[in-house]
Design a protein around this motif. Sequence first.
Motif, PDB file in Angstrom:
ATOM      1  N   ARG A 152      -1.776 -10.361  -4.044  1.00  0.00           N
ATOM      2  CA  ARG A 152      -1.201  -9.047  -4.317  1.00  0.00           C
ATOM      3  C   ARG A 152      -2.272  -8.196  -5.003  1.00  0.00           C
ATOM      4  O   ARG A 152      -2.817  -8.591  -6.020  1.00  0.00           O
ATOM      5  CB  ARG A 152       0.030  -9.208  -5.205  1.00  0.00           C
ATOM      6  N   ALA A 181      -3.945  -1.288  -3.895  1.00  0.00           N
ATOM      7  CA  ALA A 181      -4.778  -0.822  -2.791  1.00  0.00           C
ATOM      8  C   ALA A 181      -5.266   0.600  -2.955  1.00  0.00           C
ATOM      9  O   ALA A 181      -6.286   0.983  -2.356  1.00  0.00           O
ATOM     10  CB  ALA A 181      -4.006  -0.939  -1.472  1.00  0.00           C
ATOM     11  N   LEU A 198      -0.238  -8.647   6.612  1.00  0.00           N
ATOM     12  CA  LEU A 198      -0.382  -7.707   5.508  1.00  0.00           C
ATOM     13  C   LEU A 198       0.939  -6.970   5.330  1.00  0.00           C
ATOM     14  O   LEU A 198       1.554  -6.551   6.307  1.00  0.00           O
ATOM     15  CB  LEU A 198      -1.491  -6.686   5.787  1.00  0.00           C
ATOM     16  N   PHE A 249       2.302  -3.637   3.198  1.00  0.00           N
ATOM     17  CA  PHE A 249       1.961  -2.509   2.340  1.00  0.00           C
ATOM     18  C   PHE A 249       3.246  -1.922   1.764  1.00  0.00           C
ATOM     19  O   PHE A 249       4.175  -1.603   2.501  1.00  0.00           O
ATOM     20  CB  PHE A 249       1.216  -1.429   3.127  1.00  0.00           C
ATOM     21  N   THR A 270       4.565   1.186  -0.774  1.00  0.00           N
ATOM     22  CA  THR A 270       4.225   2.410  -1.498  1.00  0.00           C
ATOM     23  C   THR A 270       5.369   2.774  -2.423  1.00  0.00           C
ATOM     24  O   THR A 270       6.527   2.841  -2.007  1.00  0.00           O
ATOM     25  CB  THR A 270       3.947   3.570  -0.527  1.00  0.00           C
ATOM     26  N   ASP A 307      -0.011   2.503  -3.936  1.00  0.00           N
ATOM     27  CA  ASP A 307      -0.042   1.606  -2.787  1.00  0.00           C
ATOM     28  C   ASP A 307      -0.367   0.187  -3.240  1.00  0.00           C
ATOM     29  O   ASP A 307      -1.377  -0.043  -3.914  1.00  0.00           O
ATOM     30  CB  ASP A 307      -1.105   2.053  -1.773  1.00  0.00           C
ATOM     31  N   VAL A 319      -0.811  -3.831  -1.724  1.00  0.00           N
ATOM     32  CA  VAL A 319      -0.957  -4.629  -0.511  1.00  0.00           C
ATOM     33  C   VAL A 319      -0.767  -6.102  -0.857  1.00  0.00           C
ATOM     34  O   VAL A 319      -1.274  -6.593  -1.871  1.00  0.00           O
ATOM     35  CB  VAL A 319      -2.329  -4.391   0.175  1.00  0.00           C
ATOM     36  N   TYR A 320       0.006  -6.777  -0.026  1.00  0.00           N
ATOM     37  CA  TYR A 320       0.193  -8.229  -0.108  1.00  0.00           C
ATOM     38  C   TYR A 320      -0.468  -8.832   1.124  1.00  0.00           C
ATOM     39  O   TYR A 320      -0.343  -8.290   2.233  1.00  0.00           O
ATOM     40  CB  TYR A 320       1.684  -8.583  -0.100  1.00  0.00           C
ATOM     41  N   ARG A 321      -1.144  -9.955   0.945  1.00  0.00           N
ATOM     42  CA  ARG A 321      -1.855 -10.542   2.082  1.00  0.00           C
ATOM     43  C   ARG A 321      -1.834 -12.053   2.029  1.00  0.00           C
ATOM     44  O   ARG A 321      -1.580 -12.661   0.987  1.00  0.00           O
ATOM     45  CB  ARG A 321      -3.299 -10.036   2.157  1.00  0.00           C
ATOM     46  N   ARG A 378      -8.950   4.833  -2.901  1.00  0.00           N
ATOM     47  CA  ARG A 378      -8.646   3.720  -2.006  1.00  0.00           C
ATOM     48  C   ARG A 378      -9.624   2.589  -2.286  1.00  0.00           C
ATOM     49  O   ARG A 378     -10.840   2.782  -2.281  1.00  0.00           O
ATOM     50  CB  ARG A 378      -8.775   4.154  -0.543  1.00  0.00           C
TER      51      ARG A 378
END
Length: 292
Positions: A89, A92, A127, A129, A131, A153, A155-157, A248
């Motif tokens: 986590r 982003a 992935l 995302f 927000t 934002d 992001v989980y991956r 970003r």
Amino acid sequence: MTVSQSESEAPQALPLEAWLDKTETLTDEITSFPLRALAATLDRDAPGNVVPPLWHWLYFLPVAPLAQVGPDGHPKRGGFLPPVALPRRMWAGGRLTFHAPLRAGETAQRTSTIASIEDKTGRSGRLVFVTVQHRYGALHDPAGAVCIEEEHDIVYRDAPQPGASAPKPILAPAGNTWSRTLVADAVMLFRYSALTFNGHRIHYDFPYVTQEEGYPGLIVHGPLIATLLLDLVHRERPDATVASFAFRAVRPTFGGNAFTLCGKPAEDGRSVELWAKDHEGYLTMQATATFA
């Protein structure tokens, strides 16, 4: 700090879309100590009673009991944020508009809404995302004015697969007008984690970040790099008022290595392009600030 949610926590069996439009309201006292402590951490003068842009991240912090903390050091998932079943986590990026500053000594409120959830598959695997929209203001302002609007934002991956190649890094642009090189050592990372009550172990637990998550070293917080980019603006344009900021994250920055903050003001002086690069010259963050 008090918390109220517009709905009770939903069972984790629900689809992620069930978290869309979920709201949360936090109330916090804007105290002066975090401002002095972050100023000391950044080697700059304390800002008085005005909360500088991005320093509002020192407030409205999630305070989870240790029994409700996951193995990565974050609060367990499935409360306000959706329970994404992916191990990594990261913050982003985000977009912020600053209408007026928060001030030490006042009580402020943040209202947050899950604005979007996107489930994708990339070269590195799945992935997700998320927000979150935030609106900040002084609680007792009779006009109910919004001081800060923010889109955050997350992001989980997936964890990296054995033998998978890392994404190809991008060289940072040239032609900067401003620059500042520094090292985010373990002390700076500890201080920022403590000031933001961020228990994510990738920032301070070397065995965890290298053995469990597969990174080569401690990771510098994305919000810290963003804060340092605006601190560069403050150092170069101390009288400027930042009206908006967008950033970003591109690539992790690892603690213990020198990295460079760069800026290139627009010819009309109304904005500045900002970026950070690591000790190998690779781009790690892109940002833009506009002035009032």
